[in-house]
Design a protein around this motif. Structure first.
Motif, PDB file in Angstrom:
ATOM      1  N   GLY A 609       0.779  -1.350   0.050  1.00  0.00           N
ATOM      2  CA  GLY A 609       0.039   0.258  -0.012  1.00  0.00           C
ATOM      3  C   GLY A 609       0.839   1.335  -0.038  1.00  0.00           C
ATOM      4  N   ALA A 610       2.015   1.120   0.409  1.00  0.00           N
ATOM      5  CA  ALA A 610       2.868   2.630   0.483  1.00  0.00           C
ATOM      6  C   ALA A 610       4.487   2.211   0.379  1.00  0.00           C
ATOM      7  N   PRO A 611       5.028   2.970  -0.366  1.00  0.00           N
ATOM      8  CA  PRO A 611       6.633   2.786  -0.471  1.00  0.00           C
ATOM      9  C   PRO A 611       7.258   2.458   0.713  1.00  0.00           C
ATOM     10  N   GLU A 612       7.018   2.886   1.721  1.00  0.00           N
ATOM     11  CA  GLU A 612       7.776   2.341   3.085  1.00  0.00           C
ATOM     12  C   GLU A 612       7.354   0.945   3.647  1.00  0.00           C
ATOM     13  N   GLY A 613       6.094   0.594   2.928  1.00  0.00           N
ATOM     14  CA  GLY A 613       5.683  -0.836   3.332  1.00  0.00           C
ATOM     15  C   GLY A 613       6.783  -1.948   2.479  1.00  0.00           C
ATOM     16  N   LEU A 614       7.522  -1.396   1.369  1.00  0.00           N
ATOM     17  CA  LEU A 614       8.405  -2.338   0.804  1.00  0.00           C
ATOM     18  C   LEU A 614       9.868  -2.223   1.337  1.00  0.00           C
ATOM     19  N   GLU A 615      10.048  -1.549   2.091  1.00  0.00           N
ATOM     20  CA  GLU A 615      11.421  -1.366   2.877  1.00  0.00           C
ATOM     21  C   GLU A 615      11.745  -2.816   3.616  1.00  0.00           C
ATOM     22  N   PRO A 616      12.760  -3.462   3.136  1.00  0.00           N
ATOM     23  CA  PRO A 616      13.053  -4.646   3.734  1.00  0.00           C
ATOM     24  C   PRO A 616      13.390  -4.248   5.531  1.00  0.00           C
ATOM     25  N   ARG A 617      12.992  -5.300   6.339  1.00  0.00           N
ATOM     26  CA  ARG A 617      13.181  -5.074   7.567  1.00  0.00           C
ATOM     27  C   ARG A 617      14.753  -5.762   7.947  1.00  0.00           C
ATOM     28  N   SER A 618      15.463  -5.051   8.859  1.00  0.00           N
ATOM     29  CA  SER A 618      16.863  -5.401   9.272  1.00  0.00           C
ATOM     30  C   SER A 618      16.438  -6.648   9.993  1.00  0.00           C
ATOM     31  N   ARG A 619      17.912  -7.250  10.447  1.00  0.00           N
ATOM     32  CA  ARG A 619      18.328  -8.139  11.528  1.00  0.00           C
ATOM     33  C   ARG A 619      17.846  -7.733  12.657  1.00  0.00           C
ATOM     34  N   ALA A 620      18.157  -6.533  12.950  1.00  0.00           N
ATOM     35  CA  ALA A 620      17.948  -6.111  14.447  1.00  0.00           C
ATOM     36  C   ALA A 620      16.377  -5.922  14.841  1.00  0.00           C
ATOM     37  N   HIS A 621      15.627  -5.927  13.683  1.00  0.00           N
ATOM     38  CA  HIS A 621      14.133  -5.886  13.802  1.00  0.00           C
ATOM     39  C   HIS A 621      13.649  -7.302  13.711  1.00  0.00           C
ATOM     40  N   LEU A 622      14.215  -8.026  12.771  1.00  0.00           N
ATOM     41  CA  LEU A 622      13.426  -9.280  12.679  1.00  0.00           C
ATOM     42  C   LEU A 622      13.675 -10.458  13.849  1.00  0.00           C
ATOM     43  N   GLU A 623      14.835 -10.287  14.082  1.00  0.00           N
ATOM     44  CA  GLU A 623      15.322 -11.383  15.004  1.00  0.00           C
ATOM     45  C   GLU A 623      14.669 -11.180  16.427  1.00  0.00           C
ATOM     46  N   PRO A 624      14.378 -10.208  16.939  1.00  0.00           N
ATOM     47  CA  PRO A 624      13.447 -10.062  18.285  1.00  0.00           C
ATOM     48  C   PRO A 624      12.104 -10.657  17.827  1.00  0.00           C
ATOM     49  N   GLU A 625      11.440 -10.458  16.808  1.00  0.00           N
ATOM     50  CA  GLU A 625      10.009 -10.896  16.523  1.00  0.00           C
ATOM     51  C   GLU A 625      10.194 -12.258  16.350  1.00  0.00           C
ATOM     52  N   VAL A 626      10.911 -12.937  15.593  1.00  0.00           N
ATOM     53  CA  VAL A 626      11.182 -14.350  15.358  1.00  0.00           C
ATOM     54  C   VAL A 626      11.504 -14.990  16.630  1.00  0.00           C
TER      55      VAL A 626
END
Length: 996
Positions: A609-626
Motif C-alpha cells: 500500500g505504501a513505498p515504506e511498506g516495501l522497505e526490507p526489515r533489518s536483522r535487528a528488527h527481525l530477530e526479536p520478532e522471530v
C-alpha cells in the motif's frame, strides 16, 4: 579486350563484398566508356557499397553520366570523387529510388541541386520550396521543379541528415509550396475568376499534420468567399473553377507524369457536396450534420494556400466544435467502429503486408492518439497538435499515456513510417504494402541500415514493432472496451465473448477464454465488491498485459481476491491507494515466487500500500520478532513454523520490492542502479535467514535444555551468507563452533552441541511449501569427513597444523550470524591471521589457488551447459569475479584495511581505491557480478526454483528479461548483453587472477 579468369574472379569477389548481387553486370557497367575516369577509384566502389542497392545505384550513375552534355560530364565525375557529401547524396538516392534515377536520366543537370550542403539547405521550409518552384509557369514545368525539390529531400533522408519526422515535414512543406504554385498558375490563367473571390486551401490528413508521405493523396478542403461588392453565387462558381483547375494541375498526367492527386473528399457531404463552400456554410454543416469521423479529420486542418486570413478564420471557427466532439453520444464507440471497418475492408491477401491500415500498422497509432486527444483535449490545450508524434509526447507529458508506452509507440511509429517512406521512394508509387520479393526486401532492409542479413533483420524488426503497436493500440484505443469486458456477466450481449476474447488476445493473453471466466467471476453481480472490481479491472488488465505472462497475473489476482474479497480493507486499499493496485499487478505477473508466497499469506497485500511498506526489515528488527514467536510456541515444530511464517512474509516483502523497483510504477520509478538492487536483496535475504536460523537455534535449545545450553554455541556464516549476498534460492553456508561453559564436562558439551546442530537441521528441513532454507556445513575443516561442530580450541589446533589454502580463502567470508556473540567474535579473531596473512601469499600458494579454480571450472560445470551462460561457474560469472577479488584480499588485506570485508563488491571497491585494480577493470568485474546475481535472482522469481542459467522456456525467458529491464522483443539483446559483459569480465580475470 578479354579479362583473365583470375582477374574476373577477384573483381567479382570484390563486388560481392561491396553488396552487389549481379557482379557480372556491375563489372560491365564499370567498364562503360563514360566510367573510365573513375572506375579505378576505390572511393567510388565503397560509396556504391554503402547504398541500399549498389546494382541500382551503379545503373543509375551510368545512365546519368551518359545523359550528361559533353562539357558537363567531367564536372559530375570529378565531383563524385572529391566531394563526399555530394557523392553520398547522389549515390544514396540512386540506390534507393529507381524513379528519381529515371528523373535524373531525363533531366541530367538536376544532380546539381544536390551540390549545396550549407546549414540553410539542411532543413528548408515553405519559403525555400516556393523559391525553387517560382520558375514553373505550367503543369509540366511545375512537375519537373517539384521532382527536383523532391530529389533534395530524398537525399537528406537516405543520408540521415533528416530523421523520419523532419522528412515528413519537409514533404508537407513542399506540398504546401506546390499547392500555392498551382493556385498561382490557375489564377494567372483565369484572372477574372481570381478577381471575384477569396479562396483558401485547407490541408487535411498527413499534409495538414506536417507528416506527409513521399507519395500520397493531398487531402484538402476549399473555403470561398466573395470579394467586397461581388455576387456570392458567381464568386463561389469562380472559386470552384479555380479549385478545380488547381486539382487538375497537380493530379493530371503530363509528359512528366503527375505530381499527386489532390483529394477534396473530406469536405462536407464528401463527393456529393459542393467543392467550395463559404465559411458560414461550413459552420452550419458541422453544427448540424457532421459525423464523428469528420471532427476527427479536422484535428489536422491547417491553412496552406490562398487567402491566409480566410484560412485562419476557418480553423479558428471550427476548432471549438472539434474539442466538443467527444461529448457526442456514442463518440468513442463510433471512432472504434470506424477503425474496425478500415481493417475489415483490407483484402485478406494483403492483411499481413499492410503497413498502414492493418493491425499493428500506422493507422493503429494514429487512431489511438487521436481518440485520446479528442477525449482529453477538451480541457487540456497542450494535446491539440496535428502531428502524431507531438501529440503522443504531450499525452505522455500530461500523464494520459504511460511514459514507457509512449516511448515504445513513438519508436514503433517512427520505424514503420521509415519503412513506408523507403517503400514509396523506390518507384514513387502510392503503396503501403511491404514487398514480398526478396530483392525488394533486401533493398528495403539495407536502406534502413541493416547489413548482416537485411531480409531477416527487416522482418524481425518490422514484426516486433508491429506487435508493440498492436498491443499498445488495444491497450489505449480500447480502454472503454476493457471496461465493458470487465462488466461481462453470463447472458450479457453487450459485448460478445468472441470479441472480448480477441481484445484480450491482442493484449497478450494466451488463454482469452479463461481470462474471460476470471473477469466474469470477479465482476459479475450487483454487490459493492463487484462494483469496485469493475472499476479496478480495466486498469489491472493493462498492467498485467505489460508483463511477460498476463494470464498468470490475472489468475493470481482472482485467487488473492477470492481469499481476501470479504476483507473490508482489501478492495478499499486497491481502489484508494493508487500504488497498491499497480504494485499488486506487477508482483502477480512477474513470475511464480512472489505470488506463491502471497497466496500462502494473502494479508501481505497490505505491504504493497505504501513505498515504506516495501522497505526490507533489518536483522535487528527481525530477530526479536522471530525469537518472540518461537517463545510463544508449544513445541519445536510449531516454533519453527512461526519463524517460517515471518520468513515467508518478509521474503515476499523483499521480492515485491525487488520486482517493483525493477519494473517501476508511476509512484515508484524503476531503480536505475542494478548494484543497489542486488545489495538490497542480498542484505535483506541474509538478515532474514540469519533471524530464521536464530529462531531454529532457540527452538532446538528449548526442546531439551530450556533457556541455557551447557555449552556456548555460535553459527558462523560462510560464502554468500557471510558476505550478505544471498539470493532468493541460495543455501546458507555455515560453520558451527562451541565452547563448554565453566564446570561442564567437555564430552557433555560436545554431545549437547551435536544434538543442537542435528535438531536445527531437522527442524529447518521439515517439509513445507515455502522456499527451503538449507544450511550447508561442507566448508568445515576436513569437509564432509569432519565433525559438524568443533570447539574453538579444536578449530585453533586444526587451522594451526592442517589448514589448506582453500580453507583460508573460504574464511574470508566468515561472519557470526546467530548464537553467542562473544564466541563469534573470538572465532573471527582466531581466523583473521589465516585469511589476512601478514606476509601475503607466496607463489606456491597462488599457484595452488589457481589450480583449484581451474579444476573447479573443468569438473563442476554441469554437462551440456553453455559455459558462457552459467551465472555461477561460467565465463566471467560469479566464481570468476569472487576468486579474483579473494586473491587480492589474501595478498593485500594485511596492509589494506578496506579489504577486510566479507562483501565482494565492497572488497572490489577497496581494491580500486587502494590502486590494486584500475577503475575500468573494477567496473567491468562489478558489472558482471551484479548482472550474474540479478539473473539468478530473476530466474528464482520467475520459476519459483533456483537456477544458474537462463530459462529455456520462451515465456519464462521473457519474464526474466522484463525483470532485467528488457522490454518485449528484446530478449535476444539481454542474452547478448550478458555474453558481452561476462566476456569482458573473463578477460580481466585471465589477466589479474591467472596472470595471462
Amino acid at each position: 579486350m578479354t579479362t583473365a579468369p583470375g582477374r574476373r574472379s577477384s573483381t567479382f569477389t570484390r563486388l560481392l563484398r561491396h553488396g552487389f548481387t549481379d557482379p557480372s553486370a556491375a563489372d560491365r557497367l564499370l567498364d562503360a566508356p563514360v566510367m573510365a575516369p573513375v572506375r579505378a577509384d576505390p572511393v567510388l566502389l565503397d560509396a556504391l557499397g554503402a547504398t541500399a542497392d549498389p546494382d541500382l545505384a551503379l545503373r543509375g550513375l551510368v545512365r546519368l553520366a551518359e545523359a550528361q552534355p559533353d562539357d558537363a560530364r567531367p564536372a559530375l565525375l570529378s565531383t563524385l570523387i572529391t566531394a563526399k557529401p555530394l557523392r553520398d547524396r547522389l549515390l544514396g538516392v540512386l540506390g534507393a529510388s529507381e524513379a528519381l534515377g529515371d528523373h535524373l536520366a531525363r533531366h541530367p543537370l538536376d544532380w546539381q541541386a544536390l551540390v549545396t550542403y550549407e546549414p540553410a539547405d539542411l532543413h528548408p521550409g515553405v519559403a525555400e520550396f516556393e523559391r525553387d518552384l517560382a520558375t514553373a509557369t505550367d503543369p509540366v514545368s511545375l512537375r519537373v521543379a517539384y521532382r527536383r525539390s523532391l530529389l533534395a529531400i530524398a537525399a537528406r533522408d537516405v543520408c540521415g541528415t533528416t530523421d523520419v519526422a523532419e522528412t515528413a515535414a519537409e514533404l508537407a512543406d513542399l506540398a504546401t509550396a506546390t499547392l500555392r504554385a498551382a493556385l498561382g498558375i490557375a489564377r494567372a490563367e483565369a484572372p477574372d475568376d481570381a478577381a471575384q473571390c477569396r479562396l483558401a486551401v485547407i490541408a487535411m490528413g498527413k499534409c495538414g499534420g506536417h507528416e506527409l508521405n513521399y507519395v500520397s493523396d493531398v487531402d484538402v478542403i476549399f473555403v470561398g468567399e466573395a470579394v467586397e461588392g461581388a455576387d456570392e453565387r458567381r464568386a463561389l462558381q469562380a472559386a470552384t473553377r479555380l479549385a478545380s483547375h488547381l486539382m487538375r494541375i497537380c493530379s493530371e498526367t503530363t509528359v512528366e507524369g503527375s505530381i499527386w492527386p489532390v483529394d477534396a473528399n473530406l469536405r462536407p457531404e464528401g463527393r456529393n457536396g459542393p467543392l467550395v463552400r463559404t465559411l458560414a456554410s461550413h459552420l452550419a454543416y458541422y453544427q448540424r450534420w457532421a459525423k464523428t469521423w469528420e471532427f476527427q479529420a479536422l484535428l489536422k486542418a491547417r491553412p496552406v494556400a490562398g487567402d491566409t486570413e480566410l484560412g485562419t478564420a476557418y480553423v479558428d471557427t471550427l476548432a471549438p466544435l472539434v474539442w466538443q466532439a467527444a461529448e457526442r453520444e456514442n463518440f468513442v464507440t463510433d471512432v472504434q467502429k470506424m477503425r474496425r471497418r478500415v481493417v475489415d475492408n483490407i483484402p485478406r491477401a494483403h492483411l499481413d503486408r499492410e503497413l498502414k491500415l492493418g493491425p499493428g500498422g500506422l493507422r493503429d497509432v494514429e487512431f489511438a492518439v487521436q481518440l485520446l486527444q479528442l477525449v482529453h483535449g477538451r480541457s487540456d490545450a497542450t494535446l491539440r497538435s496535428g502531428k502524431t508524434l507531438d501529440a503522443l509526447a504531450a499525452l505522455a507529458a500530461g500523464g494520459y499515456v504511460g511514459r514507457v508506452d509512449a516511448a515504445q509507440l513513438a519508436e514503433a511509429y517512427r520505424y514503420l513510417r521509415a519503412m513506408e517512406h523507403r517503400i514509396q521512394l523506390y518507384r514513387l508509387r502510392r503503396t503501403h504494402l511491404v514487398p514480398d520479393d526478396e530483392a525488394d526486401l533486401r533493398r528495403l532492409g539495407r536502406s534502413l541500415g541493416m547489413r548482416t542479413d537485411p531480409v531477416a533483420e527487416l522482418n524481425r524488426e518490422w514484426k516486433r514493432h508491429a506487435a508493440v503497436v498492436r498491443r499498445l493500440h488495444e491497450k489505449l484505443f480500447y480502454r472503454p472496451l476493457l471496461d465493458a469486458v470487465a462488466q461481462l456477466a453470463p447472458g450479457e450481449t453487450r459485448l460478445s465473448a468472441e470479441a472480448a476474447g480477441q481484445r484480450l488476445e491482442a493484449l497478450g493473453y494466451a488463454d482469452p477464454a479463461a481470462a474471460l471466466r476470471h473477469l466474469e467471476a470477479l465482476s459479475s453481480g450487483v454487490t459493492r465488491k463487484a462494483a469496485i472490481q469493475r472499476t479496478l479491472l480495466p486498469v489491472l488488465l493493462g498492467w498485467f498485459a505489460d508483463s511477460a505472462d498476463p494470464d498468470a497475473g490475472l489468475l493470481g489476482f482472482r485467487k488473492v481476491s477470492d481469499a481476501l474479497g470479504k476483507t473490508p480493507w482489501y478492495l478499499r486499499l486497491l481502489r484508494d491507494e493508487g500504488a497498491a493496485a499497480e504494485n499488486l499487478a506487477r508482483v502477480l505477473s512477474a513470475g511464480r515466487l512472489a505470488p506463491d508466497l502471497l497466496l500462502r499469506a494473502p494479508e501481505a497485500v497490505a505491504i504493497l500500500g505504501a513505498p515504506e511498506g516495501l522497505e526490507p526489515r533489518s536483522r535487528a528488527h527481525l530477530e526479536p520478532e522471530v525469537l518472540a514467536a518461537v517463545g510463544r510456541a508449544d513445541d519445536a515444530e510449531q516454533a519453527v513454523a512461526a519463524a517460517r511464517g515471518v520468513r515467508r512474509r518478509e521474503l515476499f516483502r523483499t521480492a515485491a520490492a525487488d520486482i517493483i523497483a525493477s519494473y517501476g510504477t508511476e509512484e515508484i520509478p524503476a531503480h536505475a542502479d542494478a548494484g543497489a538492487l542486488v545489495d538490497r536483496v542480498g542484505q535483506a535475504v541474509t538478515d532474514l535467514n540469519a533471524a530464521t536460523i536464530a529462531g531454529a537455534l532457540r527452538a532446538a535449545v528449548r526442546a531439551e535444555w530450556g533457556d541455557t545450553l551447557p555449552t556456548r554455541f555460535a553459527v558462523i556464516g560462510m560464502g554468500r551468507f557471510g558476505g550478505h549476498e544471498l539470493g532468493y534460492g541460495s543455501d546458507a553456508d555455515v560453520l558451527f563452533v562451541h565452547e563448554p561453559r565453566d564446570g561442564v564436562d567437555e564430552q557433555e558439551a560436545a554431545r549437547a552441541a551435536s544434538t543442537v546442530v542435528a535438531e536445527m537441521r531437522r527442524l529447518l528441513q521439515l517439509p513445507t511449501a515455502d522456499p527451503p532454507l538449507l544450511i550447508d556445513a561442507d566448508l568445515r575443516p576436513e569437509g564432509r569427513s569432519g565433525p559438524l561442530v568443533r570447539t574453538l580450541k579444536s578449530y585453533e589446533a586444526y587451522y594451526r597444523r592442517w589448514s589448506l589454502s582453500w580453507e583460508s580463502q573460504a574464511l574470508l567470508r566468515a561472519e557470526p550470524m546467530a548464537g553467542d556473540e562473544d564466541l563469534g567474535r573470538r572465532f573471527l579473531a582466531l581466523v583473521d591471521p589465516l585469511r589476512y596473512p601478514e606476509k601475503g601469499l607466496d607463489d606456491a600458494a597462488v599457484r595452488e589457488i589457481r589450480r583449484l579454480k581451474a579444476r573447479m571450472e573443468s569438473e563442476r560445470l554441469p554437462r551440456g551447459t553453455d559455459p558462457a551462460l552459467h551465472t555461477k561457474l561460467g565465463r566471467g560469472g560469479l566464481s570468476d569475479v569472487e576468486w579474483t577479488v579473494q586473491l587480492m584480499q589474501m595478498r593485500h588485506a594485511h596492509e589494506v584495511p578496506g579489504l577486510r570485508t566479507t562483501s565482494t563488491r565492497r572488497a572490489l571497491a577497496a581494491a580500486r581505491e587502494a590502486g590494486l585494480i584500475s577503475e575500468r577493470y573494477a567496473r567491468t568485474l562489478d558489472e558482471a557480478w551484479v548482472l550474474a546475481t540479478r539473473v539468478r535472482n530473476g530466474v528464482m522469481l520467475v520459476r519459483g526454483r533456483a537456477g544458474d542459467t537462463f530459462p529455456s522456456d520462451a515465456r519464462e525467458l521473457a519474464a526474466v528479461g522484463r525483470y532485467l529491464g528488457y522490454g518485449p522483443g528484446h530478449v535476444g539483446e539481454m542474452v547478448d548483453d550478458y555474453r558481452r559483459t561476462t566476456r569482458r569480465a573473463r578477460a580481466v580475470v585471465d589477466e589479474l587472477f591467472y596472470g595471462a
